[in-house]
Scaffold this motif. Sequence first.
Motif, PDB file in Angstrom:
ATOM      1  N   GLU A 105      -2.691  -0.143  -7.739  1.00 33.30           N
ATOM      2  CA  GLU A 105      -1.356   0.451  -7.740  1.00 33.30           C
ATOM      3  C   GLU A 105      -1.377   1.899  -8.222  1.00 33.30           C
ATOM      4  O   GLU A 105      -0.709   2.767  -7.658  1.00 33.30           O
ATOM      5  N   GLU A 106      -2.172   2.171  -9.269  1.00 28.77           N
ATOM      6  CA  GLU A 106      -2.221   3.523  -9.816  1.00 28.77           C
ATOM      7  C   GLU A 106      -2.811   4.509  -8.815  1.00 28.77           C
ATOM      8  O   GLU A 106      -2.303   5.625  -8.652  1.00 28.77           O
ATOM      9  N   VAL A 107      -3.879   4.110  -8.127  1.00 19.99           N
ATOM     10  CA  VAL A 107      -4.485   4.996  -7.130  1.00 19.99           C
ATOM     11  C   VAL A 107      -3.535   5.180  -5.946  1.00 19.99           C
ATOM     12  O   VAL A 107      -3.379   6.295  -5.424  1.00 19.99           O
ATOM     13  N   ALA A 108      -2.881   4.099  -5.519  1.00 19.03           N
ATOM     14  CA  ALA A 108      -1.922   4.194  -4.413  1.00 19.03           C
ATOM     15  C   ALA A 108      -0.791   5.160  -4.770  1.00 19.03           C
ATOM     16  O   ALA A 108      -0.388   6.002  -3.957  1.00 19.03           O
ATOM     17  N   ARG A 109      -0.289   5.042  -5.987  1.00 16.88           N
ATOM     18  CA  ARG A 109       0.797   5.924  -6.425  1.00 16.88           C
ATOM     19  C   ARG A 109       0.352   7.388  -6.428  1.00 16.88           C
ATOM     20  O   ARG A 109       1.115   8.279  -6.054  1.00 16.88           O
ATOM     21  N   ALA A 110      -0.889   7.626  -6.874  1.00 14.20           N
ATOM     22  CA  ALA A 110      -1.412   8.989  -6.893  1.00 14.20           C
ATOM     23  C   ALA A 110      -1.494   9.582  -5.487  1.00 14.20           C
ATOM     24  O   ALA A 110      -1.426  10.804  -5.312  1.00 14.20           O
ATOM     25  N   HIS A 111      -1.611   8.713  -4.494  1.00 10.25           N
ATOM     26  CA  HIS A 111      -1.635   9.158  -3.092  1.00 10.25           C
ATOM     27  C   HIS A 111      -0.259   9.104  -2.442  1.00 10.25           C
ATOM     28  O   HIS A 111      -0.137   9.269  -1.223  1.00 10.25           O
ATOM     29  N   GLY A 112       0.765   8.823  -3.245  1.00 12.22           N
ATOM     30  CA  GLY A 112       2.127   8.775  -2.706  1.00 12.22           C
ATOM     31  C   GLY A 112       2.398   7.559  -1.854  1.00 12.22           C
ATOM     32  O   GLY A 112       3.267   7.588  -0.977  1.00 12.22           O
ATOM     33  N   ALA A 113       1.669   6.470  -2.096  1.00 12.14           N
ATOM     34  CA  ALA A 113       1.824   5.259  -1.284  1.00 12.14           C
ATOM     35  C   ALA A 113       2.426   4.124  -2.099  1.00 12.14           C
ATOM     36  O   ALA A 113       2.202   4.016  -3.309  1.00 12.14           O
ATOM     37  N   LEU A 114       3.179   3.281  -1.432  1.00  6.24           N
ATOM     38  CA  LEU A 114       3.769   2.089  -2.035  1.00  6.24           C
ATOM     39  C   LEU A 114       2.807   0.917  -1.879  1.00  6.24           C
ATOM     40  O   LEU A 114       2.218   0.737  -0.817  1.00  6.24           O
ATOM     41  N   LEU A 115       2.652   0.116  -2.950  1.00 15.80           N
ATOM     42  CA  LEU A 115       1.793  -1.067  -2.882  1.00 15.80           C
ATOM     43  C   LEU A 115       2.639  -2.315  -2.690  1.00 15.80           C
ATOM     44  O   LEU A 115       3.605  -2.551  -3.414  1.00 15.80           O
ATOM     45  N   ILE A 116       2.268  -3.127  -1.700  1.00 15.04           N
ATOM     46  CA  ILE A 116       2.913  -4.422  -1.456  1.00 15.04           C
ATOM     47  C   ILE A 116       1.845  -5.487  -1.638  1.00 15.04           C
ATOM     48  O   ILE A 116       0.802  -5.439  -0.979  1.00 15.04           O
ATOM     49  N   ASN A 117       2.063  -6.430  -2.565  1.00 10.07           N
ATOM     50  CA  ASN A 117       1.024  -7.433  -2.765  1.00 10.07           C
ATOM     51  C   ASN A 117       1.553  -8.849  -2.621  1.00 10.07           C
ATOM     52  O   ASN A 117       2.757  -9.098  -2.668  1.00 10.07           O
ATOM     53  N   GLY A 118       0.620  -9.753  -2.421  1.00  7.43           N
ATOM     54  CA  GLY A 118       0.947 -11.169  -2.281  1.00  7.43           C
ATOM     55  C   GLY A 118      -0.279 -12.001  -2.568  1.00  7.43           C
ATOM     56  O   GLY A 118      -1.387 -11.477  -2.714  1.00  7.43           O
TER      57      GLY A 118
END
Length: 354
Positions: A105-118
Amino acid sequence: MDHRTGPLIVLEPSRLAGTRYGNRPTMKDVAARAGVGLKTVSRVVNGEPGVTPETERRVQDAIEALGFRRNDSARVLRKGRTASIGLVLEDLADPFYGPLSRAVEEVARAHGALLINGSSAEDPEREQELVLALCARRVDGLVIIPAGDDHRYLEPELRAGVATVFVDRPAGRIDADVVLSDNHGGARDGVAHLIAHGHRRIGFIGDMPRIHTAAERLRGYRAAMEDAGIPVAEAWMSLGATDPLRVRRAAEEMLSGPSPVTAIFAGNNRVTVTVIRVLAEQRRQVAFVGFDDIELADLLQPGVTVVAQDAAALGRTAVERLFRQLDGSLIAPEKIELPTRLITRGSGELPPAD
């Protein structure tokens, strides 16, 4: 007022009266309220130049009053990216996946991306359903902890450009990037540590044998015993579901009989917790090493010796590789293996009781 039924409650009209849920305000509604054109609203929403401060203030006031939120669907169609990635875990309740998920999540956020998990709940069919549902929602990439061993269903998505990295376990029957811990080497080191402290009858309790990590840790156990010239009895090994009843039964069987094991190696954190409970009930001293660290392991008496893997590093390495795929800087799939670390706290250093 009828006291048997309670006081009469009168509902006052509110600003929500007549609200039709699902009908969100549009850019056209903002333009009408601010008294400007659609292009002006678009420029303000997207942070583009060419709008006077006074006009921008009117548009922002209208946005706030209406509760307008930008619809990214149109931007997806224009740019071909959703700025979102999917994370498919084995079990959201497993403590091991907490730091892994957080790192992704932290790396995704740094790239401006939303994380969706399941969670797949260790069910291959559910994994496939979840992965394809995420693909249908146009995620840019996937980080997958696989439950199944056949991932050919992903081939059309890979050809369509969906970046994919597997973590903790490799993909089955397709070539794909994978980030793993050194499961074989870690288990080998843990068992060799027990052997170095005088143990020869060492039990192994692990997860289901079809799971890559369980199979690799069993292989590491066997390798350490072979290195020391110790024949392994079938009764010393037990693989299966990690539910407490099954693990308890396996541990109790190994600890009973005329030649019980003097040490146990646990194949993962869930097995470790149950084995610790069983050992607390034993009258004799039994050495113990677990694969995966657990919370409060250092506070028990004795402290629990473990082979620790870095779950956060697994997640971080996997998602960083995912974004390198999206940037076009990677070509051939690779296998990345991260080292484990033996942490000695006392339980693995106990000598044989007999």
